[in-house]
Design a protein around this motif. Structure first.
Motif, short mmCIF file in Angstrom:
data_model
loop_
_atom_site.label_atom_id
_atom_site.label_comp_id
_atom_site.label_asym_id
_atom_site.label_seq_id
_atom_site.Cartn_x
_atom_site.Cartn_y
_atom_site.Cartn_z
N ALA A 136 45.91 46.61 38.17
CA ALA A 136 47.70 45.30 37.78
C ALA A 136 48.77 47.13 37.56
O ALA A 136 49.73 46.68 38.07
N LEU A 139 49.45 48.11 41.34
CA LEU A 139 50.39 47.45 41.53
C LEU A 139 51.39 46.96 41.57
O LEU A 139 52.03 46.50 41.91
N LYS A 140 51.42 47.33 40.17
CA LYS A 140 53.07 47.11 39.42
C LYS A 140 53.72 48.48 39.89
O LYS A 140 54.92 47.87 40.15
N GLY A 143 54.01 48.47 44.98
CA GLY A 143 55.07 46.38 45.39
C GLY A 143 55.49 47.03 46.72
O GLY A 143 55.17 46.21 47.43
N TRP A 148 50.25 45.44 49.57
CA TRP A 148 50.09 45.47 47.96
C TRP A 148 49.81 43.65 48.77
O TRP A 148 49.55 42.42 47.55
N ALA A 152 47.43 41.81 45.78
CA ALA A 152 48.02 41.14 44.15
C ALA A 152 47.15 39.74 44.17
O ALA A 152 47.16 39.37 43.50
N SER A 165 49.04 38.74 36.58
CA SER A 165 49.29 37.68 37.91
C SER A 165 49.70 36.63 37.66
O SER A 165 50.16 36.76 38.80
N PHE A 168 52.57 38.71 39.28
CA PHE A 168 51.89 39.30 41.17
C PHE A 168 52.57 37.98 41.45
O PHE A 168 53.16 37.90 42.86
N LEU A 172 54.69 36.84 44.89
CA LEU A 172 54.27 36.94 46.28
C LEU A 172 55.03 35.96 46.50
O LEU A 172 55.49 35.25 47.28
#
Length: 192
Positions: A136, A139-140, A143, A148, A152, A165, A168, A172
């Motif tokens: 997490a 992924l933060k 981006g 990614w 994500a 989530s 994300f 998305l």
């Protein structure tokens, strides 16, 4: 030259083929050689379970992984083992392999292979809290990386109740709406 002499289609004769025997001997004798990973990958591709050499090669690879985490080939060998996890020998469980991958991620966030290892763990829906938090956080921060969106989406599936989530999913959704016909989104379509 050795690679060109490898057997083609059909069941390889591990007991009588001198090229296969030579490759196995090299793996046993030169675990620190610069081409060890390449020889392993070529042989492992030929050793489909229940062939006994598949277990022998998996055991050699597991031993090779220890202490070589900083080598670029580490992630590839780990992924090869994970891809054939149903044929792993006793003493090398899928859970152990997943924990090993999650441990490898720590401190290697800038590695080109990080996303591949993370994706493999997400595909297996590995649920260790430290891994999920680590994924997490990565992924933060990342981006803008091309991988990614796919990671994500896989994170959302693996950890739907995690607070990240929701964030994300919003990002998305906005990206998909902004460019709905982008071919990249088709990779995520079959995930849910």
């Amino acid at each position: 030259v050795w690679k060109k002499l490898l057997p083609g289609d059909g069941a390889p004769d591990w007991k009588n083929d001198p090229v296969l025997i030579l490759g196995l001997r090299r793996l046993h004798a030169e675990s620190d050689g610069p081409d060890w990973a390449y020889v392993f990958e070529d042989l492992y591709a030929l050793a489909t379970p229940p062939c006994p050499q598949a277990g022998e090669l998996a055991t050699l690879a597991r031993a090779w992984l220890a202490g070589r985490e900083d080598r670029a080939e580490w992630a590839h060998i780990w992924q090869d083992l994970l891809a054939q996890h149903e044929g792993l020998p006793d003493g090398l469980a899928l859970g152990d392999l997943l924990r090993l991958g999650a441990q490898w991620l720590a401190g290697r966030e800038s590695s080109e292979e990080w996303g591949f290892v993370c994706e493999a763990l997400l595909d297996q829906q590995f649920q260790a809290v430290t891994f999920i938090e680590h994924a997490a956080a990565w992924l933060k921060r990342t981006g803008a990386k091309p991988e990614w969106p796919l990671l994500a989406a896989k994170f959302i599936i693996a950890a739907p109740l995690h607070a990240a989530s929701v964030e994300f999913a919003r990002v998305l959704t906005a990206r998909i709406k902004a460019c709905a016909n982008k071919a990249h989104w088709f990779k995520t379509a079959n995930l849910v």
